[in-house]
Design a protein around this motif. Structure first.
Motif, PDB file in Angstrom:
ATOM      1  N   GLY A  37       0.821  -1.203   0.000  1.00 29.31           N
ATOM      2  CA  GLY A  37       0.000   0.000   0.000  1.00 29.31           C
ATOM      3  C   GLY A  37       0.858   1.257   0.000  1.00 29.31           C
ATOM      4  N   TYR A  38       0.182   2.385   0.053  1.00 30.16           N
ATOM      5  CA  TYR A  38       0.788   3.726   0.047  1.00 30.16           C
ATOM      6  C   TYR A  38       0.669   4.310   1.439  1.00 30.16           C
ATOM      7  N   LEU A  76      -2.746  -4.897  -1.284  1.00 28.32           N
ATOM      8  CA  LEU A  76      -3.393  -4.150  -0.206  1.00 28.32           C
ATOM      9  C   LEU A  76      -3.559  -2.690  -0.622  1.00 28.32           C
ATOM     10  N   SER A  77      -4.780  -2.202  -0.545  1.00 29.45           N
ATOM     11  CA  SER A  77      -5.108  -0.792  -0.766  1.00 29.45           C
ATOM     12  C   SER A  77      -4.573  -0.308  -2.116  1.00 29.45           C
ATOM     13  N   MET A  78      -3.562   0.587  -2.155  1.00 29.42           N
ATOM     14  CA  MET A  78      -3.020   0.965  -3.462  1.00 29.42           C
ATOM     15  C   MET A  78      -2.525  -0.277  -4.204  1.00 29.42           C
ATOM     16  N   TYR A  83      -5.295  -1.642  -5.994  1.00 32.38           N
ATOM     17  CA  TYR A  83      -5.581  -0.940  -7.256  1.00 32.38           C
ATOM     18  C   TYR A  83      -4.610  -1.437  -8.347  1.00 32.38           C
ATOM     19  N   ARG A 105      -6.431  14.702  -3.416  1.00 27.00           N
ATOM     20  CA  ARG A 105      -5.167  14.003  -3.740  1.00 27.00           C
ATOM     21  C   ARG A 105      -4.196  14.959  -4.431  1.00 27.00           C
ATOM     22  N   MET A 133      -2.107  10.482   8.365  1.00 24.33           N
ATOM     23  CA  MET A 133      -2.681   9.207   7.914  1.00 24.33           C
ATOM     24  C   MET A 133      -2.407   8.069   8.910  1.00 24.33           C
ATOM     25  N   MET A 141      -3.190   7.442  -8.094  1.00 27.14           N
ATOM     26  CA  MET A 141      -4.443   6.952  -7.485  1.00 27.14           C
ATOM     27  C   MET A 141      -5.620   7.835  -7.908  1.00 27.14           C
ATOM     28  N   ILE A 175     -10.282   3.851   5.940  1.00 32.03           N
ATOM     29  CA  ILE A 175      -9.840   4.278   4.601  1.00 32.03           C
ATOM     30  C   ILE A 175     -10.554   3.467   3.532  1.00 32.03           C
ATOM     31  N   HIS A 188      -6.595  -0.705   8.749  1.00 34.57           N
ATOM     32  CA  HIS A 188      -6.248  -0.692   7.314  1.00 34.57           C
ATOM     33  C   HIS A 188      -5.107  -1.652   6.968  1.00 34.57           C
TER      34      HIS A 188
END
Ligand code: MLT
Length: 274
Positions: A35-36, A101-103, A106, A140, A159, A198, A225, A251
């Motif tokens: 993730g990011y 995971l998350s990013m 994507y 963003r 975050m 993103m 998130i 997250h």
């Protein structure tokens, strides 16, 4: 044992790119997409638990972690192409499991759009299938400008509070510190390029039902998130996709509940799964 290796790959544009990759174990390859604003270190607790069954391939994605700095921006599809080139280099003979995971989720969705016919299974965790709306894109872009102007720390610090559950904050100061360290060591340019990528990502919800392989969806109960309903919406688009919620995480489910997460992955990816 986890090996850290440098790998040179040719990217989609033909340019040569140097990525840092953690590699461990043997068996069916599992590509682990972070993730990011994190890097491949986030997968170490999982790798330690599954390396006896899978060939774990966890890159620091373009510009992240120890991978070479990126002077220009990128799209999530570029990160997926890089990851595919790595899998081709390391384990070309066997179709991989793709876990994001998350990013990273994507990126997994772009990987499926481009190379889905070469994938064995998919694990999507703490992510979402829809694109950003105009307001989210605006935030963003402003945050990306802030990263280039003021640096990583003030940009990403707010975050941290959203990444872990209240239980992790209360009982795992080591985990909190390691995540803070990972976040703050991400280059400002990478923070900016990733935020722009993103913001520009396409909506994947329509594509999900056409994916040709089994998909597992995992959520963390306290995730603000990418809340559980984001994963449930993905699972509801895919015939027979199991959907699991971990009550103890936010997250970063694979870091907060690595034993539970590893069990889910092993059960789903073993040929005899129920
Ligand atoms: C991540 O954890 O990778 C990001 O928070 C995802 C996002 O901002 O949409």
């Amino acid at each position: 044992m986890i090996h850290d290796e440098w790998m040179d790959i040719s990217s989609s544009s033909g340019a040569c790119r140097r990525l840092r990759v953690r590699i461990a174990g043997g068996g069916t390859p599992i590509l682990l997409l972070h993730g990011y604003p994190l890097d491949s270190r986030m997968w170490i607790p999982l790798i330690e638990r599954i390396q006896d069954r899978f060939l774990c391939i966890a890159p620091d994605l373009r510009g992240f972690g120890e991978s070479a700095e990126e002077r220009f921006g990128f799209e999530l599809a570029d990160l997926a192409s890089d990851a595919h080139a790595l899998v081709q280099r390391i384990a070309a003979e066997t179709a991989p499991i793709v876990c994001g995971l998350s990013m990273g989720g994507y990126v997994a969705m772009r990987y499926m759009a481009m190379f889905g016919d070469q994938v064995e299974r998919v694990v999507l965790t703490n992510t979402r299938g829809n694109a950003d709306d105009a307001e989210a894109q605006k935030i963003r872009r402003e945050t990306a400008s802030k990263a280039l102007r003021e640096g990583t720390e003030p940009t990403v610090a707010p975050m941290l509070q959203k990444l872990l559950s209240s239980r992790s904050f209360a009982t795992r100061p080591d985990l909190v510190e390691s995540i803070r360290g990972m976040m703050f060591s991400t280059r400002p340019s990478t923070v900016a390029w990733a935020l722009m990528a993103m913001a520009n990502r396409p909506d994947s919800m329509e594509e999900l039902s056409r994916w040709p392989c089994p998909v597992l969806c995992i959520a963390g109960q306290e995730d603000p998130i990418t809340p559980p309903d984001a994963l449930q919406r993905i699972a509801s688009r895919i015939d027979g996709a199991p959907y699991r919620i971990d009550p103890h995480s936010a997250h970063l489910t694979p870091m907060e509940s690595p034993d539970w997460f590893a069990e889910q992955v092993v059960a789903f990816c073993s040929p005899t799964r129920a």
